[in-house]
Design a protein around this motif. Structure first.
Motif, mmCIF file in Angstrom:
data_model
loop_
_atom_site.group_PDB
_atom_site.id
_atom_site.type_symbol
_atom_site.label_atom_id
_atom_site.label_comp_id
_atom_site.label_asym_id
_atom_site.label_seq_id
_atom_site.Cartn_x
_atom_site.Cartn_y
_atom_site.Cartn_z
ATOM 1 N N ASP A 121 0.859 -1.184 0.000
ATOM 2 C CA ASP A 121 0.000 0.000 0.000
ATOM 3 C C ASP A 121 0.895 1.234 0.000
ATOM 4 O OD1 ASP A 121 -1.915 1.939 0.371
ATOM 5 O OD2 ASP A 121 -2.874 0.945 2.071
ATOM 6 N N ALA A 122 0.676 2.101 -0.948
ATOM 7 C CA ALA A 122 1.503 3.307 -1.065
ATOM 8 C C ALA A 122 1.163 4.351 0.005
ATOM 9 C CB ALA A 122 1.343 3.919 -2.453
ATOM 10 N N GLU A 123 -0.044 4.303 0.534
ATOM 11 C CA GLU A 123 -0.473 5.356 1.465
ATOM 12 C C GLU A 123 -1.212 4.818 2.697
ATOM 13 O OE1 GLU A 123 -2.738 8.211 -0.689
ATOM 14 O OE2 GLU A 123 -1.138 8.606 -2.116
ATOM 15 N N ALA A 128 -2.164 7.721 5.132
ATOM 16 C CA ALA A 128 -3.290 8.539 4.663
ATOM 17 C C ALA A 128 -4.608 7.817 4.891
ATOM 18 C CB ALA A 128 -3.116 8.868 3.178
ATOM 19 N N LYS A 129 -4.623 6.497 4.692
ATOM 20 C CA LYS A 129 -5.832 5.718 4.950
ATOM 21 C C LYS A 129 -6.172 5.720 6.437
ATOM 22 C CE LYS A 129 -5.753 2.578 1.039
ATOM 23 N NZ LYS A 129 -5.581 1.184 0.614
ATOM 24 N N LYS A 162 -7.686 9.052 7.268
ATOM 25 C CA LYS A 162 -9.056 9.103 6.754
ATOM 26 C C LYS A 162 -9.994 8.304 7.653
ATOM 27 C CE LYS A 162 -12.434 9.877 3.885
ATOM 28 N NZ LYS A 162 -13.144 11.130 3.905
ATOM 29 N N ALA A 163 -9.573 7.127 8.072
ATOM 30 C CA ALA A 163 -10.390 6.295 8.959
ATOM 31 C C ALA A 163 -10.633 6.988 10.298
ATOM 32 C CB ALA A 163 -9.719 4.945 9.174
ATOM 33 N N GLU A 164 -9.589 7.611 10.845
ATOM 34 C CA GLU A 164 -9.740 8.325 12.113
ATOM 35 C C GLU A 164 -10.682 9.512 11.960
ATOM 36 O OE1 GLU A 164 -5.574 8.974 12.938
ATOM 37 O OE2 GLU A 164 -5.549 7.304 14.373
ATOM 38 N N GLU A 165 -10.623 10.153 10.805
ATOM 39 C CA GLU A 165 -11.523 11.272 10.504
ATOM 40 C C GLU A 165 -12.979 10.781 10.441
ATOM 41 O OE1 GLU A 165 -11.889 13.696 6.493
ATOM 42 O OE2 GLU A 165 -9.923 14.016 7.434
ATOM 43 N N LEU A 166 -13.198 9.667 9.773
ATOM 44 C CA LEU A 166 -14.546 9.090 9.695
ATOM 45 C C LEU A 166 -15.053 8.687 11.073
ATOM 46 C CD1 LEU A 166 -14.187 6.844 6.508
ATOM 47 C CD2 LEU A 166 -15.559 8.924 6.733
ATOM 48 N N GLN A 167 -14.182 8.091 11.872
ATOM 49 C CA GLN A 167 -14.569 7.681 13.223
ATOM 50 C C GLN A 167 -14.944 8.888 14.066
ATOM 51 O OE1 GLN A 167 -11.532 5.523 15.333
ATOM 52 N NE2 GLN A 167 -12.912 4.921 16.974
ATOM 53 N N GLY A 208 -17.917 3.125 8.014
ATOM 54 C CA GLY A 208 -16.918 3.506 7.021
ATOM 55 C C GLY A 208 -15.512 3.408 7.578
ATOM 56 N N ALA A 209 -15.344 3.855 8.817
ATOM 57 C CA ALA A 209 -14.032 3.776 9.463
ATOM 58 C C ALA A 209 -13.616 2.322 9.661
ATOM 59 C CB ALA A 209 -14.065 4.502 10.803
ATOM 60 N N ARG A 210 -14.576 1.504 10.074
ATOM 61 C CA ARG A 210 -14.294 0.088 10.295
ATOM 62 C C ARG A 210 -13.765 -0.607 9.045
ATOM 63 N NH1 ARG A 210 -18.194 -3.650 10.799
ATOM 64 N NH2 ARG A 210 -19.883 -2.146 10.925
ATOM 65 N N LYS A 211 -14.320 -0.275 7.901
ATOM 66 C CA LYS A 211 -13.870 -0.885 6.646
ATOM 67 C C LYS A 211 -12.411 -0.530 6.364
ATOM 68 C CE LYS A 211 -14.806 -1.220 1.693
ATOM 69 N NZ LYS A 211 -13.474 -1.708 1.479
ATOM 70 N N LEU A 212 -12.070 0.740 6.534
ATOM 71 C CA LEU A 212 -10.677 1.154 6.314
ATOM 72 C C LEU A 212 -9.744 0.519 7.340
ATOM 73 C CD1 LEU A 212 -11.103 4.928 5.404
ATOM 74 C CD2 LEU A 212 -10.337 3.089 3.907
ATOM 75 N N TYR A 213 -10.161 0.518 8.605
ATOM 76 C CA TYR A 213 -9.329 -0.097 9.645
ATOM 77 C C TYR A 213 -9.110 -1.585 9.357
ATOM 78 C CZ TYR A 213 -9.898 3.998 12.719
ATOM 79 O OH TYR A 213 -9.879 5.256 13.261
#
Length: 115
Positions: free
Chosen positions: A16-18, A21-22, A25-30, A37-42
Motif C-alpha cells: 500500500d503506497a499510502e 493517509a488511509k 481518513k479512517a480516524e476522521e470518519l470515526q 466507514g471507518a471500520r472498513k478502512l481499519y
C-alpha cells in the motif's frame, strides 16, 4: 473499484503506497461518527500483512472500538481478542484487555448482579 474487488479475492496483503493517509481518513470518519466507514478502512489496514506492525495493531484496535461504539459488543470482543492474538505484546494490549473487561463486566452486571 474492480481492482480492489479482484485484489481482495486473491489476497488481503499488498504494498500500500499510502497506509498513513488511509489511517488518517479512517480516524476522521470515526471522529465524525461514521463507524461503519471507518471500520472498513481499519479492517483493510489491519489485514494487510505488508503494513507496519504498529499501524496494523492500531487499526485492529480501532476497528474493535468502532464496533463497540456501534453497540456490537460481542463482535468488539472478538476483534479485541483477534488483536491480542496477532499482537500479544503490542502497544494496545492493555487498552484491549481493559475494553474486554469492561464489556464482560457489563454483561455480568446485566445478567447476574442485577438480580
Amino acid at each position: 473499484n474492480t481492482y480492489d474487488t479482484f485484489r481482495s479475492l486473491v489476497t488481503d496483503s499488498y504494498h500500500d503506497a499510502e497506509p498513513d493517509a488511509k489511517m488518517a481518513k479512517a480516524e476522521e470518519l470515526q471522529a465524525a461518527g461514521d463507524f461503519k466507514g471507518a471500520r472498513k478502512l481499519y479492517g483493510d489496514l489491519a489485514d494487510n500483512k505488508y503494513n507496519p506492525v504498529l499501524l496494523a495493531e492500531k487499526a485492529r484496535f480501532l476497528e474493535a472500538e468502532c464496533l463497540r461504539a456501534e453497540g456490537k459488543q460481542f463482535d468488539a470482543v472478538s476483534y479485541y481478542n483477534r488483536m491480542l492474538n496477532d499482537h500479544p505484546t503490542g502497544a494496545y494490549r492493555e487498552r484491549g484487555c481493559a475494553a474486554m473487561y469492561e464489556i464482560a463486566y457489563g454483561w455480568l452486571r446485566e445478567s447476574t448482579l442485577a438480580g
